[in-house]
Enzyme design. Structure first.
Site, mmCIF file in Angstrom:
data_model
loop_
_atom_site.group_PDB
_atom_site.id
_atom_site.type_symbol
_atom_site.label_atom_id
_atom_site.label_comp_id
_atom_site.label_asym_id
_atom_site.label_seq_id
_atom_site.Cartn_x
_atom_site.Cartn_y
_atom_site.Cartn_z
ATOM 1 N N THR A 40 91.222 65.059 97.899
ATOM 2 C CA THR A 40 91.794 64.264 97.233
ATOM 3 C C THR A 40 91.026 62.712 97.159
ATOM 4 O O THR A 40 90.931 61.943 95.940
ATOM 5 C CB THR A 40 93.134 63.774 97.539
ATOM 6 O OG1 THR A 40 93.812 65.146 97.458
ATOM 7 C CG2 THR A 40 93.938 63.074 96.739
ATOM 8 N N HIS A 43 88.054 62.987 94.886
ATOM 9 C CA HIS A 43 88.275 62.724 93.432
ATOM 10 C C HIS A 43 88.347 61.348 93.192
ATOM 11 O O HIS A 43 87.941 60.796 92.152
ATOM 12 C CB HIS A 43 89.721 63.470 93.041
ATOM 13 C CG HIS A 43 89.736 64.855 93.277
ATOM 14 N ND1 HIS A 43 88.980 65.743 92.122
ATOM 15 C CD2 HIS A 43 89.940 65.880 93.916
ATOM 16 C CE1 HIS A 43 88.960 67.011 92.397
ATOM 17 N NE2 HIS A 43 89.739 67.156 93.345
HETATM 18 ZN ZN ZN Z 1 94.480 65.593 102.369
#
Ligand code: ZN
Length: 340
Positions: A40, A43
């Site tokens: 994440t 990203h």
């Molecule tokens: Zn994580």
């Protein structure tokens, strides 16, 4: 305090001075010791379509952490200063039908620490007391900092009964590898993990007693023959988000097989739904962790011999974040932990 901030709407991440967060009556303030870099975060670092749509800037990032409570809000009863803790990164509402039924992970009003709430890549982070999970003495800060992704692995691996079953895991990133370790720990028979990246498969074999298969060079059917498997895998854990991996998984499942999907595809794709119908396959989407049953199971398994430590392949100082993010974004096989 120092914090890693998504300061601008462009690729990159920046270390900045920020005020120590103030806490409300139901919050605690955690002094962060170690943090894990997650997909994440990459990203957000890369500033891809998802991040642009989801993350308001400026935003302190990071949601995988272990630390120590240094202040508790006026209404917090069950936690105390000095406790070592980690915690759930999804902050849920209490109004939805799901939340009121105790199924917090299904709450539609969920917000993410380090995504749309100030995060843990900082010297201090504010966390709702509800989200805090105290760490037993047997679980050190390194493992504490990767409980979030381990929880993803546990949530996925325990979605279906895998005791005595043959399990196929597609995608040997850290969560896939930890999912393999969990499947082995709870008593699956054969655990096969596939990827196209030899480094990741080597790491998988180091962390867990699994059969790595590089589907770039070896046919999955050949590996199944080698194991004496006749019909197909009973349970699939899709951890890659790659369309080809899902196709391959469906082709190699038994009739009535069950598949848990954690990997997030980069974009919509076409696949043969007819095969799912005719093979009577169950597909289940997985996101985050169950609050707090996954946390309970994960800590219990760690205390009863589940070992995922080798999935952490690099420990760095937070000041060296630029190199750490470059390595993580460059596809380094294991998990990178930053020390604050
Ligand atoms: Zn994580």
């Amino acid at each position: 305090m120092r914090a890693l901030v998504k300061a601008k709407a462009e690729p990159g991440i920046w270390m900045e001075e920020r005020p120590v967060p103030e806490i409300g009556p139901d919050d605690v303030l955690v002094k962060v010791r170690k943090t894990g870099i997650c997909g994440t975060d990459i990203h957000i670092y890369n500033w891809d379509d998802w991040a642009q749509k989801t993350v308001p800037v400026p935003m302190i990032t990071g949601h995988e952490y272990a630390g120590e409570i240094v202040a508790v809000g006026a209404d917090v009863r069950n936690l105390r200063v000095g406790q070592r803790v980690s915690g759930e990164g999804h902050v849920v509402g209490m109004k939805s039908r799901a939340s009121r039924a105790g199924k917090y992970h299904l709450d539609p009003d969920t917000k993410g620490i380090g995504v749309n709430l100030p995060g843990a890549f900082a010297e201090y982070v504010r966390i709702p007391a509800f989200n805090i999970v105290p760490l037993p003495d047997s679980i050190d800060d390194d493992i504490g900092a990767i409980l979030d992704p381990l929880g993803n692995a546990v949530h996925t691996a325990l979605s279906f009964d895998i005791v005595g079953e043959d399990v196929l895991i597609t995608g040997a990133g850290p969560i896939g590898i930890m999912g393999a370790a969990v499947a082995r720990h709870v008593g699956a028979r054969h655990v096969v993990i596939t990827d196209l990246n030899a480094d990741r498969l080597n790491l998988a074999a180091e962390v867990a007693d699994v059969v790595p298969v590089n589907v770039a060079t070896e046919d999955l059917r050949t590996a199944m023959d080698r194991l004496g498997m006749r019909e197909g895998f009973d349970v699939g854990l899709e951890m890659s988000g790659a369309p080809a991996a899902l196709d391959q998984m469906i082709d190699h499942m038994v009739m009535g097989g069950r598949i848990a999907l954690l990997g997030v595809p980069a974009r919509p794709f076409i696949f043969d739904l007819g095969k799912v119908v005719f093979k009577m396959i169950t597909l289940k989407g997985i996101y985050g962790r169950e609050m707090f049953e996954t946390w309970h199971k994960m800590l219990a398994m760690l205390e009863s011999g589940l070992d995922v430590r080798k999935v952490i392949t690099r420990r760095m100082r937070a000041e060296d974040y630029a190199e750490a993010f470059e390595r993580a974004a460059g596809g380094e096989a294991g998990k990178i932990v930053l020390e604050w």
